[in-house]
Design a protein around this motif. Sequence first.
Motif, PDB file in Angstrom:
ATOM      1  N   VAL A  38      54.343  -2.524   6.058  1.00 28.79           N
ATOM      2  CA  VAL A  38      55.336  -3.960   6.510  1.00 28.79           C
ATOM      3  C   VAL A  38      54.382  -5.097   6.242  1.00 28.79           C
ATOM      4  CG1 VAL A  38      56.581  -5.063   8.422  1.00 28.79           C
ATOM      5  CG2 VAL A  38      56.924  -2.816   7.894  1.00 28.79           C
ATOM      6  N   SER A  39      53.026  -5.321   6.653  1.00 22.53           N
ATOM      7  CA  SER A  39      52.238  -6.310   6.579  1.00 22.53           C
ATOM      8  C   SER A  39      51.979  -6.872   5.092  1.00 22.53           C
ATOM      9  CB  SER A  39      50.932  -6.057   7.541  1.00 22.53           C
ATOM     10  OG  SER A  39      51.283  -5.961   8.831  1.00 22.53           O
ATOM     11  N   ARG A  40      51.545  -5.749   4.351  1.00 25.15           N
ATOM     12  CA  ARG A  40      51.370  -5.933   3.071  1.00 25.15           C
ATOM     13  C   ARG A  40      52.625  -6.257   2.371  1.00 25.15           C
ATOM     14  NH1 ARG A  40      47.541  -7.357  -0.091  1.00 25.15           N
ATOM     15  NH2 ARG A  40      46.369  -5.962   1.029  1.00 25.15           N
ATOM     16  N   GLU A  41      53.679  -6.015   2.557  1.00 23.83           N
ATOM     17  CA  GLU A  41      54.864  -6.505   1.968  1.00 23.83           C
ATOM     18  C   GLU A  41      55.017  -7.854   2.372  1.00 23.83           C
ATOM     19  OE1 GLU A  41      57.764  -3.847   3.297  1.00 23.83           O
ATOM     20  OE2 GLU A  41      57.611  -2.288   1.692  1.00 23.83           O
ATOM     21  N   GLU A  42      55.038  -8.365   3.418  1.00 26.08           N
ATOM     22  CA  GLU A  42      55.082  -9.422   3.936  1.00 26.08           C
ATOM     23  C   GLU A  42      54.004 -10.329   3.436  1.00 26.08           C
ATOM     24  OE1 GLU A  42      55.202 -12.331   8.195  1.00 26.08           O
ATOM     25  OE2 GLU A  42      55.272 -10.262   8.196  1.00 26.08           O
ATOM     26  N   TYR A  43      52.650 -10.053   3.406  1.00 24.48           N
ATOM     27  CA  TYR A  43      51.794 -10.787   2.874  1.00 24.48           C
ATOM     28  C   TYR A  43      51.861 -11.069   1.262  1.00 24.48           C
ATOM     29  CZ  TYR A  43      47.142 -11.983   0.404  1.00 24.48           C
ATOM     30  OH  TYR A  43      46.240 -12.356  -0.221  1.00 24.48           O
ATOM     31  N   ASP A  44      52.601  -9.949   0.591  1.00 25.67           N
ATOM     32  CA  ASP A  44      52.896 -10.213  -0.826  1.00 25.67           C
ATOM     33  C   ASP A  44      53.882 -11.093  -1.065  1.00 25.67           C
ATOM     34  OD1 ASP A  44      50.793  -8.395  -1.567  1.00 25.67           O
ATOM     35  OD2 ASP A  44      52.373  -6.886  -1.797  1.00 25.67           O
ATOM     36  N   LYS A  45      54.981 -11.082  -0.268  1.00 23.97           N
ATOM     37  CA  LYS A  45      56.030 -11.935  -0.067  1.00 23.97           C
ATOM     38  C   LYS A  45      55.532 -13.565   0.128  1.00 23.97           C
ATOM     39  CE  LYS A  45      59.910 -13.268   2.609  1.00 23.97           C
ATOM     40  NZ  LYS A  45      60.675 -12.982   3.617  1.00 23.97           N
ATOM     41  N   ASN A  46      54.697 -13.783   1.100  1.00 26.13           N
ATOM     42  CA  ASN A  46      54.177 -14.975   1.428  1.00 26.13           C
ATOM     43  C   ASN A  46      53.284 -15.528   0.060  1.00 26.13           C
ATOM     44  OD1 ASN A  46      55.744 -15.327   3.376  1.00 26.13           O
ATOM     45  ND2 ASN A  46      54.165 -14.568   4.947  1.00 26.13           N
ATOM     46  N   LYS A  48      53.299 -14.765  -2.908  1.00 25.98           N
ATOM     47  CA  LYS A  48      54.268 -15.093  -4.038  1.00 25.98           C
ATOM     48  C   LYS A  48      54.793 -16.261  -3.808  1.00 25.98           C
ATOM     49  CE  LYS A  48      57.330 -13.338  -7.364  1.00 25.98           C
ATOM     50  NZ  LYS A  48      58.209 -12.116  -7.607  1.00 25.98           N
ATOM     51  N   SER A  49      55.352 -16.572  -2.609  1.00 23.45           N
ATOM     52  CA  SER A  49      56.065 -17.782  -2.320  1.00 23.45           C
ATOM     53  C   SER A  49      55.293 -19.021  -2.462  1.00 23.45           C
ATOM     54  CB  SER A  49      56.601 -17.682  -1.054  1.00 23.45           C
ATOM     55  OG  SER A  49      57.217 -19.024  -0.722  1.00 23.45           O
ATOM     56  N   LYS A  50      54.100 -18.929  -1.961  1.00 23.31           N
ATOM     57  CA  LYS A  50      53.000 -19.853  -2.077  1.00 23.31           C
ATOM     58  C   LYS A  50      52.303 -20.191  -3.241  1.00 23.31           C
ATOM     59  CE  LYS A  50      52.723 -21.795   1.837  1.00 23.31           C
ATOM     60  NZ  LYS A  50      52.974 -23.145   2.292  1.00 23.31           N
ATOM     61  N   SER A  51      52.137 -19.165  -4.163  1.00 19.00           N
ATOM     62  CA  SER A  51      51.614 -19.483  -5.424  1.00 19.00           C
ATOM     63  C   SER A  51      52.644 -20.058  -6.245  1.00 19.00           C
ATOM     64  CB  SER A  51      51.123 -17.929  -6.188  1.00 19.00           C
ATOM     65  OG  SER A  51      52.343 -17.065  -6.284  1.00 19.00           O
ATOM     66  N   LEU A  52      53.945 -19.792  -6.104  1.00 20.83           N
ATOM     67  CA  LEU A  52      55.110 -20.388  -6.839  1.00 20.83           C
ATOM     68  C   LEU A  52      55.010 -21.972  -6.744  1.00 20.83           C
ATOM     69  CD1 LEU A  52      57.810 -17.704  -7.197  1.00 20.83           C
ATOM     70  CD2 LEU A  52      56.358 -18.162  -8.930  1.00 20.83           C
ATOM     71  N   GLU A  53      55.024 -22.259  -5.395  1.00 23.49           N
ATOM     72  CA  GLU A  53      54.942 -23.437  -4.849  1.00 23.49           C
ATOM     73  C   GLU A  53      53.841 -24.322  -5.262  1.00 23.49           C
ATOM     74  OE1 GLU A  53      54.309 -25.544  -0.612  1.00 23.49           O
ATOM     75  OE2 GLU A  53      55.412 -23.774  -0.480  1.00 23.49           O
ATOM     76  N   TYR A  54      52.695 -23.770  -5.407  1.00 22.77           N
ATOM     77  CA  TYR A  54      51.551 -24.551  -6.012  1.00 22.77           C
ATOM     78  C   TYR A  54      51.473 -24.700  -7.287  1.00 22.77           C
ATOM     79  CZ  TYR A  54      49.292 -23.837  -1.310  1.00 22.77           C
ATOM     80  OH  TYR A  54      48.799 -24.006  -0.131  1.00 22.77           O
TER      81      TYR A  54
END
Length: 104
Positions: A38-46, A48-54
Amino acid sequence: MIEQDVLQHLLDIENEASTLVLEAQKEADRRIAEQEKVSREEYDKNYKSKSLEYEKSYVDAVAHVKKKYRDLLQTYQKELEDQPVQYQAFNELIQQLLFGGRLE
């Protein structure tokens, strides 16, 4: 005989305790693995979101800088085009530099 029964009872209790500990360890391992997933999935989601934002921020910044550069270059080219060409002054300067003086 009672002593053997007591010892056997203690061994049975120890065996049950060992089984309980083993089951508890398996349950703990299962929960840890589940939480890691669960933590890995949440980390990957965050991530990906931040990398797209940057990435978007970077692309926008590059586009802004390119536009600013293009505008400055156009302004400079316009200023150069608006400058009058002074052929006579240029020829006099070249003659002075190459020949050391005015030739008339």
